[in-house]
Design a protein around this motif. Structure first.
Motif, PDB file in Angstrom:
ATOM      1  N   HIS A   1      -2.360  11.390   1.272  1.00 40.58           N
ATOM      2  CA  HIS A   1      -1.837  11.537   2.635  1.00 40.58           C
ATOM      3  C   HIS A   1      -1.940  10.172   3.304  1.00 40.58           C
ATOM      4  O   HIS A   1      -3.023   9.608   3.388  1.00 40.58           O
ATOM      5  CB  HIS A   1      -2.599  12.590   3.439  1.00 40.58           C
ATOM      6  N   LEU A   2      -0.814   9.660   3.785  1.00 42.53           N
ATOM      7  CA  LEU A   2      -0.779   8.310   4.347  1.00 42.53           C
ATOM      8  C   LEU A   2      -1.205   8.241   5.804  1.00 42.53           C
ATOM      9  O   LEU A   2      -1.457   7.166   6.335  1.00 42.53           O
ATOM     10  CB  LEU A   2       0.631   7.717   4.203  1.00 42.53           C
ATOM     11  N   LYS A   3      -1.253   9.391   6.466  1.00 45.84           N
ATOM     12  CA  LYS A   3      -1.591   9.441   7.891  1.00 45.84           C
ATOM     13  C   LYS A   3      -0.798   8.380   8.649  1.00 45.84           C
ATOM     14  O   LYS A   3       0.388   8.248   8.429  1.00 45.84           O
ATOM     15  CB  LYS A   3      -3.104   9.300   8.093  1.00 45.84           C
ATOM     16  N   MET A   4      -1.461   7.615   9.550  1.00 44.74           N
ATOM     17  CA  MET A   4      -0.713   6.682  10.407  1.00 44.74           C
ATOM     18  C   MET A   4      -0.298   5.397   9.704  1.00 44.74           C
ATOM     19  O   MET A   4       0.802   4.896   9.877  1.00 44.74           O
ATOM     20  CB  MET A   4      -1.560   6.297  11.625  1.00 44.74           C
ATOM     21  N   THR A   5      -1.218   4.821   8.962  1.00 40.44           N
ATOM     22  CA  THR A   5      -0.968   3.469   8.465  1.00 40.44           C
ATOM     23  C   THR A   5      -1.078   3.329   6.951  1.00 40.44           C
ATOM     24  O   THR A   5      -1.154   2.215   6.443  1.00 40.44           O
ATOM     25  CB  THR A   5      -1.952   2.468   9.130  1.00 40.44           C
ATOM     26  N   GLY A   6      -1.112   4.462   6.246  1.00 46.14           N
ATOM     27  CA  GLY A   6      -1.192   4.371   4.797  1.00 46.14           C
ATOM     28  C   GLY A   6       0.085   3.793   4.199  1.00 46.14           C
ATOM     29  O   GLY A   6       1.178   4.023   4.709  1.00 46.14           O
ATOM     30  N   ARG A   7      -0.073   3.007   3.152  1.00 45.35           N
ATOM     31  CA  ARG A   7       1.096   2.434   2.470  1.00 45.35           C
ATOM     32  C   ARG A   7       0.887   2.543   0.976  1.00 45.35           C
ATOM     33  O   ARG A   7      -0.208   2.309   0.464  1.00 45.35           O
ATOM     34  CB  ARG A   7       1.268   0.950   2.813  1.00 45.35           C
ATOM     35  N   ILE A   8       1.947   2.867   0.276  1.00 46.04           N
ATOM     36  CA  ILE A   8       1.891   2.866  -1.179  1.00 46.04           C
ATOM     37  C   ILE A   8       2.840   1.788  -1.659  1.00 46.04           C
ATOM     38  O   ILE A   8       3.989   1.705  -1.203  1.00 46.04           O
ATOM     39  CB  ILE A   8       2.276   4.248  -1.736  1.00 46.04           C
ATOM     40  N   LEU A   9       2.341   0.947  -2.536  1.00 46.94           N
ATOM     41  CA  LEU A   9       3.132  -0.183  -3.001  1.00 46.94           C
ATOM     42  C   LEU A   9       3.017  -0.295  -4.516  1.00 46.94           C
ATOM     43  O   LEU A   9       1.914  -0.258  -5.060  1.00 46.94           O
ATOM     44  CB  LEU A   9       2.595  -1.455  -2.332  1.00 46.94           C
TER      45      LEU A   9
END
Length: 270
Positions: free
Chosen positions: A67-75
């Motif tokens: 869960h990325l919520k507000m500022t999660g990033r997947i790269l």
DNA sequence: GCCACTGTTAGCAT
DNA sequence: CATGCTAACAGTGG
């Protein structure tokens, strides 16, 4: 979210996990902190989405739920690329020069490893409402029966309908010409029809534009979306409404900024 | 420096 | 139950 999954899926499928690094242990919500070890040697079978959760199915009956919520990033990027400051988790793959990184400035994001066979029944997913694009009009109408909550709150309520966030809730309501504070149960057929259509069209357009990139949000390959260029109300306080020229207004609802056009989105029976 | 604000939601109060 | 506000956190901009 969907844009991230679409960019990630073809790159990850079939890769075999060789190692991982959990740089911020609280990210992992499992009781047993050793569960991640099981991932090593497993191949990735699929990447999918349910609501705002990104699910990565692996061999050995393992599913990673992000869960990325507000500022999660997947790269997904070359290993040699410098680590961003807020990198919390890294997965490396056999014979692969690229790795998967999870970054998260505000540390709200979460990761849970669950058996694939149980993921659909897990607490996380079971509490989610239907996917908005999978609802036909009559099921959509049913949802609003007896709901006194305001439309904006309902759209944001993940147990009501899954996957809609602050930007899209505002954009959907504008396109449906509905005031965000209108109670759900006040809607009659014509308004419900507009809201159903607007939800489908807004989400479809956003997907076609590959999401909204405000600040530094991107897909899993670092590519920005374009939908922010088509926002009609979000972030446009005091700018003219694209439809009538009235100044876009802003109010706060449950701590969230809510943008709307006071002329196009008249409040129903106040 | 202080204050308001931020793709979210769990948890608590009503 | 349903509904609504606050806090968790870190950074940015006025």
């Amino acid at each position: 979210m969907e844009t991230i999954v679409r960019s990630l899926s073809p790159r990850l499928q079939g890769l075999r996990i060789s190692s991982f690094q959990l740089l911020f242990p609280p990210l992992l919500r499992n009781e047993n902190k050793d569960v991640l070890e099981e991932l090593v040697g497993a191949r990735i079978l699929a990447v999918r989405r349910r609501g705002k959760l990104i699910l990565i199915d692996c061999e050995k009956n393992l599913t990673l739920c992000f869960h990325l919520k507000m500022t999660g990033r997947i790269l997904f990027c070359p290993k040699q690329e410098p680590l961003e400051k807020h990198t919390r988790f890294i997965i490396s793959f056999e014979d692969k020069k690229q790795e998967l990184r999870f970054g998260d400035v505000r540390k709200f994001g979460s990761l849970l490893l669950v058996p694939t066979s149980e993921v659909l029944e897990s607490e996380e997913l079971r509490s989610l409402g239907p996917e908005p694009l999978e609802l036909d009009f009559s099921s959509f109408c049913q949802l609003f029966k007896g709901r006194s909550a305001r439309l904006k709150s309902l759209l944001l309520d993940q147990s009501f309908v899954a996957g809609i966030g602050n930007i899209y809730a505002d954009e959907i309501l504008f396109r449906a010409r509905l005031h965000p504070l209108t109670p759900g149960s006040f809607l009659r057929k014509p308004a419900l029809r507009r809201l159903w259509q607007s939800t489908r069209e807004t989400l479809a357009s956003a997907l076609a534009a590959r999401g909204s990139s405000i600040r530094d949000y991107t897909d899993a390959l670092g590519k920005e979306g374009n939908f922010q260029n088509f926002h009609q109300v979000y972030g446009r306080e005091s700018l003219p409404c694209s439809s009538c020229g009235e100044k876009i207004a802003r109010l706060r609802l449950g701590g969230r900024s809510t943008f709307f056009c006071p002329r196009c989105q008249k409040r129903k029976r106040p």
